[in-house]
Design a protein around this motif. Structure first.
Motif, PDB file in Angstrom:
ATOM      1  N   GLU A  12       0.834  -1.191   0.000  1.00 32.18           N
ATOM      2  CA  GLU A  12       0.000   0.000   0.000  1.00 32.18           C
ATOM      3  C   GLU A  12       0.873   1.245   0.000  1.00 32.18           C
ATOM      4  O   GLU A  12       2.100   1.196   0.191  1.00 32.18           O
ATOM      5  CB  GLU A  12      -0.914   0.006   1.226  1.00 32.18           C
ATOM      6  CG  GLU A  12      -0.169   0.006   2.542  1.00 32.18           C
ATOM      7  CD  GLU A  12      -1.095  -0.071   3.738  1.00 32.18           C
ATOM      8  OE1 GLU A  12      -0.576  -0.258   4.851  1.00 32.18           O
ATOM      9  OE2 GLU A  12      -2.323   0.067   3.563  1.00 32.18           O
ATOM     10  N   GLY A  13       0.174   2.396  -0.229  1.00 30.84           N
ATOM     11  CA  GLY A  13       0.817   3.700  -0.100  1.00 30.84           C
ATOM     12  C   GLY A  13       1.981   3.901  -1.053  1.00 30.84           C
ATOM     13  O   GLY A  13       2.005   3.434  -2.188  1.00 30.84           O
ATOM     14  N   ILE A  17       3.477   2.508  -4.907  1.00 32.12           N
ATOM     15  CA  ILE A  17       3.862   3.361  -6.027  1.00 32.12           C
ATOM     16  C   ILE A  17       5.309   3.115  -6.421  1.00 32.12           C
ATOM     17  O   ILE A  17       5.653   3.034  -7.618  1.00 32.12           O
ATOM     18  CB  ILE A  17       3.622   4.832  -5.668  1.00 32.12           C
ATOM     19  CG1 ILE A  17       2.109   5.099  -5.504  1.00 32.12           C
ATOM     20  CG2 ILE A  17       4.206   5.756  -6.745  1.00 32.12           C
ATOM     21  CD1 ILE A  17       1.772   6.503  -5.103  1.00 32.12           C
ATOM     22  N   ASN A  18       6.198   2.983  -5.446  1.00 28.56           N
ATOM     23  CA  ASN A  18       7.612   2.745  -5.741  1.00 28.56           C
ATOM     24  C   ASN A  18       7.808   1.439  -6.495  1.00 28.56           C
ATOM     25  O   ASN A  18       8.614   1.352  -7.434  1.00 28.56           O
ATOM     26  CB  ASN A  18       8.424   2.743  -4.448  1.00 28.56           C
ATOM     27  CG  ASN A  18       8.489   4.125  -3.805  1.00 28.56           C
ATOM     28  OD1 ASN A  18       8.296   5.154  -4.483  1.00 28.56           O
ATOM     29  ND2 ASN A  18       8.740   4.169  -2.510  1.00 28.56           N
ATOM     30  N   GLY A  23       8.716  -1.035 -12.722  1.00 27.08           N
ATOM     31  CA  GLY A  23       8.402  -1.644 -14.006  1.00 27.08           C
ATOM     32  C   GLY A  23       7.671  -2.956 -13.866  1.00 27.08           C
ATOM     33  O   GLY A  23       7.561  -3.555 -12.791  1.00 27.08           O
ATOM     34  N   VAL A  24       7.197  -3.463 -15.016  1.00 28.86           N
ATOM     35  CA  VAL A  24       6.324  -4.626 -15.030  1.00 28.86           C
ATOM     36  C   VAL A  24       7.049  -5.895 -14.606  1.00 28.86           C
ATOM     37  O   VAL A  24       6.463  -6.746 -13.916  1.00 28.86           O
ATOM     38  CB  VAL A  24       5.688  -4.797 -16.429  1.00 28.86           C
ATOM     39  CG1 VAL A  24       6.749  -4.992 -17.509  1.00 28.86           C
ATOM     40  CG2 VAL A  24       4.690  -5.953 -16.435  1.00 28.86           C
ATOM     41  N   ASP A  25       8.320  -6.052 -14.979  1.00 27.51           N
ATOM     42  CA  ASP A  25       9.021  -7.298 -14.652  1.00 27.51           C
ATOM     43  C   ASP A  25       9.237  -7.447 -13.156  1.00 27.51           C
ATOM     44  O   ASP A  25       8.996  -8.518 -12.581  1.00 27.51           O
ATOM     45  CB  ASP A  25      10.358  -7.337 -15.392  1.00 27.51           C
ATOM     46  CG  ASP A  25      10.175  -7.429 -16.903  1.00 27.51           C
ATOM     47  OD1 ASP A  25       9.134  -7.956 -17.328  1.00 27.51           O
ATOM     48  OD2 ASP A  25      11.062  -6.951 -17.646  1.00 27.51           O
ATOM     49  N   ASP A  43      -6.472   6.673  -2.496  1.00 28.57           N
ATOM     50  CA  ASP A  43      -6.057   8.082  -2.437  1.00 28.57           C
ATOM     51  C   ASP A  43      -4.692   8.325  -3.069  1.00 28.57           C
ATOM     52  O   ASP A  43      -4.055   9.369  -2.824  1.00 28.57           O
ATOM     53  CB  ASP A  43      -6.046   8.584  -0.992  1.00 28.57           C
ATOM     54  CG  ASP A  43      -7.435   8.601  -0.374  1.00 28.57           C
ATOM     55  OD1 ASP A  43      -8.372   9.029  -1.074  1.00 28.57           O
ATOM     56  OD2 ASP A  43      -7.586   8.173   0.775  1.00 28.57           O
ATOM     57  N   ALA A  44      -4.215   7.396  -3.875  1.00 28.36           N
ATOM     58  CA  ALA A  44      -2.913   7.584  -4.522  1.00 28.36           C
ATOM     59  C   ALA A  44      -2.990   8.737  -5.514  1.00 28.36           C
ATOM     60  O   ALA A  44      -4.010   8.956  -6.171  1.00 28.36           O
ATOM     61  CB  ALA A  44      -2.484   6.307  -5.222  1.00 28.36           C
ATOM     62  N   ASP A  45      -1.899   9.471  -5.646  1.00 26.57           N
ATOM     63  CA  ASP A  45      -1.846  10.630  -6.542  1.00 26.57           C
ATOM     64  C   ASP A  45      -0.857  10.336  -7.665  1.00 26.57           C
ATOM     65  O   ASP A  45       0.363  10.320  -7.460  1.00 26.57           O
ATOM     66  CB  ASP A  45      -1.417  11.872  -5.761  1.00 26.57           C
ATOM     67  CG  ASP A  45      -1.583  13.150  -6.568  1.00 26.57           C
ATOM     68  OD1 ASP A  45      -1.864  13.042  -7.791  1.00 26.57           O
ATOM     69  OD2 ASP A  45      -1.437  14.247  -5.994  1.00 26.57           O
TER      70      ASP A  45
END
Length: 527
Positions: A12-13, A17-18, A23-25, A43-45
């Motif tokens: 989460e959070g 995002i990190n 990337g997808v792999d 609530d991700a931006d």
């Protein structure tokens, strides 16, 4: 990130995002290492990123939550993403102005929520997306100005809700989409001015509701659509100025197509080649076009209570236009300006509405004649005699100058004016009274006795109802009073030839008017 073995893994959070930025792999490798986990972007931006792509991303067997996430102005891609077995939640997510694509996305057995999601101004693509057993909800979602595409989307076995969904100005495609066994609801949805296409869509065994839906000016097509055994509701739907087609559809359940709103705006409505396996309800509709039921198959009753149609007509002749332009040229002594010609055309249209016979008013679409015949056939099969009569009259009007020879139009003109096509009792009665009162002065004028107005009325009445036994005596006595002369003490009756002619015409006209009265009574009290 991962928790200890006694706790469920949650990503989460900022950590989520990190990992996405890696990337997808790397993301998919993390999912392989954590096959059971919840993913939360609540609530991700994402507004700082030019493009948000989850294309080909794999999600674990847990809940995936993007509720209230804010995406930027760029494009958003979830193409061929694979969600796990938990719920997927995009409720109240806000997308930007770019395109949004879930093409080929695979949703698991959980529900998918796009409740109150705000889609941007770009194109929205859910084509070939696959939903499984859960609920699919787009309730209160708002789409932008671009096209919305659900081409070949499979909605699985759960219910699908588009309740109060607001579509934008673009086209909306559910072309060849497949719904499962659950209910499908578009109740209260609003479509924009684009084309709405459900061509070849397959609905399952559940109920399908379009009640209260508002369509704008674009065409609406359910061509070749297959509806299941549930109820199909189109009650209180508001269609726009476009054509509506349910042609070549197959409807197994009960179809409710009643009490449409502003139905006069529909340009055309077609059920041609459609198969109805359940009852059909068309009550409470006043169409300004002719619904096309030609080549349809109905297994149950078609309800047509408080149903009426008004075919579109055109003025085949140019009598009024040519006459008005000619008179204006004679009056002005020169060629007409554009404004004068325009005024003449406008005035001719007004005159054509008042005198449709002289304007050669006929059906704008020749196929309306066959459509009316089919509707009349259906009304007769339902023992709806009044509607069948009204439809037959509209058929006669549409056939003028097309199928009806010109030499038969005069009798039809009299049939309309004197009897309202067999619907009016008052018109022929009034015509009989006028005929009686008009002929009496003619008989009185032909008499040498100028004080016999009452005898003239009796003589006129006796010519109209010769089948009444007492009228023979009345005719004899009144003719003696009118045209009798004493010669050598003997009464000689000399009826002028003109009286015979007038009396013959009056008798024939009276027979026709009496027939119209009987026809109107028969049509009104027909069992």
């Amino acid at each position: 990130m991962a928790r200890d073995d006694n706790k469920k893994t949650i990503l989460e959070g900022q950590a989520a995002i990190n990992l996405w930025l890696e990337g997808v792999d790397i993301w998919n490798q993390w999912v392989a290492d954590n096959p059971v986990a919840d993913i939360s972007f609540v609530d991700a931006d994402f507004r700082q990123y030019d493009k948000v792509s989850f294309e080909r991303y794999m999600f674990p067997k847990g809940h995936v939550n993007f509720s209230r996430a804010q995406f930027g102005k760029g494009d958003v891609y979830f193409d061929r993403a694979r969600f796990g077995e938990g719920d997927v939640d995009f409720s109240s997510a806000q997308f930007g102005e770019g395109d949004i694509s879930f093409e080929g996305a695979l949703f698991g057995i959980g529900s998918a929520y796009f409740y109150n999601a705000q889609f941007g101004q770009g194109e929205i693509d859910f084509s070939r997306a696959q939903f499984s057993k859960g609920i699919v909800s787009f309730e209160f979602a708002q789409f932008g100005e671009g096209d919305v595409n659900f081409y070949s989307t499979q909605f699985g076995e759960g219910d699908a809700y588009f309740y109060n969904t607001l579509f934008g100005r673009g086209n909306v495609y559910f072309y060849c989409a497949q719904f499962g066994e659950g209910n499908v609801s578009f109740e209260g949805a609003q479509f924009g001015q684009g084309f709405v296409n459900f061509y070849g869509t397959q609905f399952g065994t559940g109920d399908v509701y379009f009640d209260g839906v508002q369509f704008e000016q674009g065409d609406v097509s359910f061509y070749g659509t297959q509806f299941g055994e549930g109820t199909i509701g189109f009650s209180n739907v508001q269609f726009g100025k476009g054509d509506v087609s349910l042609a070549s559809a197959k409807i197994l359940g009960r179809l409710e197509f009643s009490n449409l709103v502003k139905v006069n705006k529909i340009s055309g409505l077609s059920f041609k080649f459609t198969t109805f396996e359940g009852p059909v309800d068309m009550d409470g509709n006043e169409f300004h076009c002719i619904p096309d039921f030609t080549n349809t198959k109905l297994s149950h009753q078609l309800s047509l209570s408080h149903f009426s149609v008004k075919p579109k007509m055109r003025n085949k002749g140019k009598l009024f236009v040519k006459t008005l332009i000619g008179l204006r040229r004679i009056w002005l002594g020169s060629q007409l300006r554009f404004s004068s010609t325009k005024k003449a055309i406008k005035l001719s249209r007004i005159m054509a509405k008042k005198f449709p016979w002289l304007a050669q008013t006929t059906a704008a679409d020749r196929q309306d004649i066959d459509r009316l015949r089919r509707l009349k056939e259906l009304a007769e099969s339902n023992k709806h005699h009044k509607l069948a009569l009204d439809l037959h009259i509209e058929e006669m009007k549409c056939s003028r100058w097309i199928e009806t020879p010109w030499h038969q139009l005069f009798t039809e003109f009299l049939f309309q004016k004197l009897g309202d096509y067999g619907r009016s009792v008052l018109r022929p009665i009034v015509s009989l009274i006028l005929l009686w009162l008009v002929c009496a002065p003619i008989y009185a004028t032909a008499s040498n006795n100028k004080e016999i107005s009452f005898d003239a009325l009796i003589f006129s009445f006796s010519q109209m109802f010769s089948i009444i036994p007492s009228s023979k005596d009345a005719r004899t006595e009144s003719s003696q009073a009118l045209y009798g002369t004493l010669i050598d003490g003997k009464l000689v009756v000399d009826v002028p030839h003109m009286v015979f002619v007038v009396a013959g015409v009056q008798s024939l006209a009276s027979v026709a008017l009496v027939f119209l009265i009987g026809l109107a009574l028969r049509n009104r009290f027909r069992i």
